[in-house]
Design an enzyme around this catalytic site. Structure first.
Site, PDB file in Angstrom:
ATOM      1  CG  MET A   1      46.142  31.080  43.501  1.00 59.82           C
ATOM      2  SD  MET A   1      47.567  31.978  44.098  1.00 59.82           S
ATOM      3  CE  MET A   1      46.921  33.602  44.221  1.00 59.82           C
ATOM      4  CG  ASP A 237      43.276  34.866  43.690  1.00 56.93           C
ATOM      5  OD1 ASP A 237      43.810  35.674  42.923  1.00 56.93           O
ATOM      6  OD2 ASP A 237      43.463  33.640  43.622  1.00 56.93           O
ATOM      7  CG  PHE A 238      37.975  39.796  42.759  1.00 53.85           C
ATOM      8  CD1 PHE A 238      37.752  38.733  43.617  1.00 53.85           C
ATOM      9  CD2 PHE A 238      37.048  40.816  42.729  1.00 53.85           C
ATOM     10  CE1 PHE A 238      36.633  38.684  44.432  1.00 53.85           C
ATOM     11  CE2 PHE A 238      35.912  40.790  43.533  1.00 53.85           C
ATOM     12  CZ  PHE A 238      35.703  39.720  44.391  1.00 53.85           C
ATOM     13  CD  GLU A 239      43.713  34.803  39.469  1.00 57.67           C
ATOM     14  OE1 GLU A 239      43.701  34.137  38.407  1.00 57.67           O
ATOM     15  OE2 GLU A 239      44.298  34.422  40.502  1.00 57.67           O
ATOM     16  N   GLY A 240      41.131  37.760  35.926  1.00 61.34           N
ATOM     17  CA  GLY A 240      40.378  37.804  34.681  1.00 61.34           C
ATOM     18  C   GLY A 240      39.606  39.088  34.485  1.00 61.34           C
TER      19      GLY A 240
END
Length: 456
Positions: A1, A237-240
């Site tokens: 998020m 919700d994999f980010e970065g």
């Protein structure tokens, strides 16, 4: 998020430099500063070179060419010296396609038996941390929310695959319920027909399944959490830096990068374990999905950000298992849509253009012979901040409702022409977050949610 991004932008956004032309022997642009925000096509100088911001950039030094939106193009030395010749092809190796993608891509199979309402309101609940908006007990979440994503399950280390989830400690979240009360409230939500999922990742929860051992630990640890709390499934919700593509991995239909292959296998294992009722949602950022229309991985000659479009092989491999894909249409740089125009946050247009790409499908990296097929209408929603404090890219309810109306009925779409046509089974809206919505007197659920569910 990227729940901290809005704060970072507000705190560090002292200067936004205007674009200046890059040319041989050009004067040096304003010096790069870690406290400045750089929007697309703006320039800054560092160590005697001018650099142009390729997308949204913040905090990352130009010479590193890394971080999530921090992608810079080196224009060569500045200050009166002619730049040296380059032998490396530019990152943009394929021009944007001039032929629109097919409007009738191969359909995915029929939706699994998850018993969602035709229009779903999806929100994230800060369950394991405080975020400035106040803690909200599961039992106090309003009944308007059809899918509640528990934020967040995080790994013990980046590559361990060992996902852990704990309720926010009382010292950080006064009023937090006991674990037994939390589990009972989840059961009550499920008994009322709601879906409660473990959201894995978030801004701080980097997950890289680099080995099969990490893959297997991911499956076992996530299963243990699902079983303990009585959940319906998971939200990815994999980010970065969680997902990126190895050099040479250029076909989204046949990925070879271990972190991609192992994630696909892990999610298929979870689906097989829990059966047709298993709910699988995903909340990638635009960088990892829609940016794939122009750029995919490091490109045929290298030099591009290897994370560009890296969610596409995961989505494609699991298109028959995904319940809802709700891309985060916030904290985003400008993205090219199917009209070959750049679209930016700030109104209905961004939501319309970004969502249309998921429904119509699009050529990956401009290759019209390699099209990412559109998803079923019932699999697609879009994400928006619930309030001005929740994330960068908040728009008023009227803009959200215009976007929903356009996507479903193909009317009032502004200057954008839908490639996907009408989408009567469009699934709904996601927001970060339920907590922030409560903080602002539930504007999102009372206005956007009510509007969504009022459409037949």
């Amino acid at each position: 998020m990227i729940f901290a991004m809005a704060v970072a932008l507000a705190a560090g956004g002292g200067t936004v430099y205007l674009a200046s032309s890059a040319s041989a022997a050009a004067a040096c642009a304003p010096a790069w500063s870690s406290t400045a925000v750089y929007v697309k096509d703006n320039t800054a100088s560092q160590n005697g070179h001018n650099y142009t911001a390729k997308w949204w950039t913040q905090n990352e030094a130009p010479a590193t060419h890394s971080a999530q939106w921090d992608v810079w193009i080196d224009n060569g030395v500045c200050g009166g010296t002619t730049p040296p010749p380059t032998t490396t092809p530019p990152p943009t190796t394929t021009p944007p396609p001039t032929t629109p993608p097919p409007t009738t891509p191969p359909p995915t199979t029929q939706p699994p038996n998850t018993n969602l309402p035709k229009r779903a309101l999806i929100g994230y609940l800060h369950s394991s941390f405080a975020n400035g908006s106040g803690y909200l007990r599961m039992s106090d979440v309003p009944n308007n929310w059809d899918i509640i994503n528990l934020a967040f399950g995080e790994p013990t280390s980046v590559t361990s695959g060992d996902i852990q989830f704990r309720l926010c400690p009382a010292t950080e979240c006064p009023g937090v319920e006991t674990e037994a009360q939390f589990i009972a409230a989840i059961k009550a939500k499920r008994d009322a027909g709601k879906k409660v999922l473990l959201s894995i990742g978030g801004q701080n929860g980097q997950v890289q399944l680099t080995t099969t051992a990490a893959r297997d630990k991911f499956v076992s640890s996530v299963s243990a959490i699902i079983d303990k709390y009585g959940l319906n499934g998971v939200d990815i919700d994999f980010e970065g830096h969680s997902l990126s593509l190895n050099t040479g991995d250029t076909d989204f239909k046949n990925p070879t990068t271990p972190v991609i292959v192992n994630l696909i296998a892990a999610l298929k294992s979870l689906k097989a374990r829990y059966g047709a009722g298993f709910v699988l949602t995903m909340a990638p950022e635009t960088f990892f999905v829609q940016l794939g229309y122009q750029y995919y991985g490091s490109g045929p000659w290298g030099g591009q950000d290897p994370r560009a479009g890296s969610y596409l092989p995961v989505i494609h491999a699991l298109r028959n298992d995904i319940t809802v894909l709700h891309v985060q249409d916030y904290n985003s740089g400008s993205i090219m849509g199917l009209d070959n125009q750049y679209h930016s946050m700030g109104g209905a247009d961004f939501h319309i253009a970004m969502t249309d790409m998921l429904l119509a499908g699009f050529p990956v990296a401009g290759n019209t012979a390699n099209v990412f097929p559109g998803l079923r209408e019932d699999q697609v929603a879009f994400g928006a901040p619930s309030s001005v404090s929740a994330g960068n890219g908040y728009v008023a309810p009227s803009a959200i409702q215009q976007a929903v109306n356009c996507l479903i009925r193909n009317t009032n779409c502004g200057s954008y022409t839908l490639r996907s046509g009408t989408n009567p089974n469009f699934r709904g809206l996601m927001t970060w977050s339920i907590n922030w919505d409560k903080f602002y007197n539930y504007e999102f659920q009372n206005q956007n949610g009510a509007y969504l569910k009022g459409i037949a």
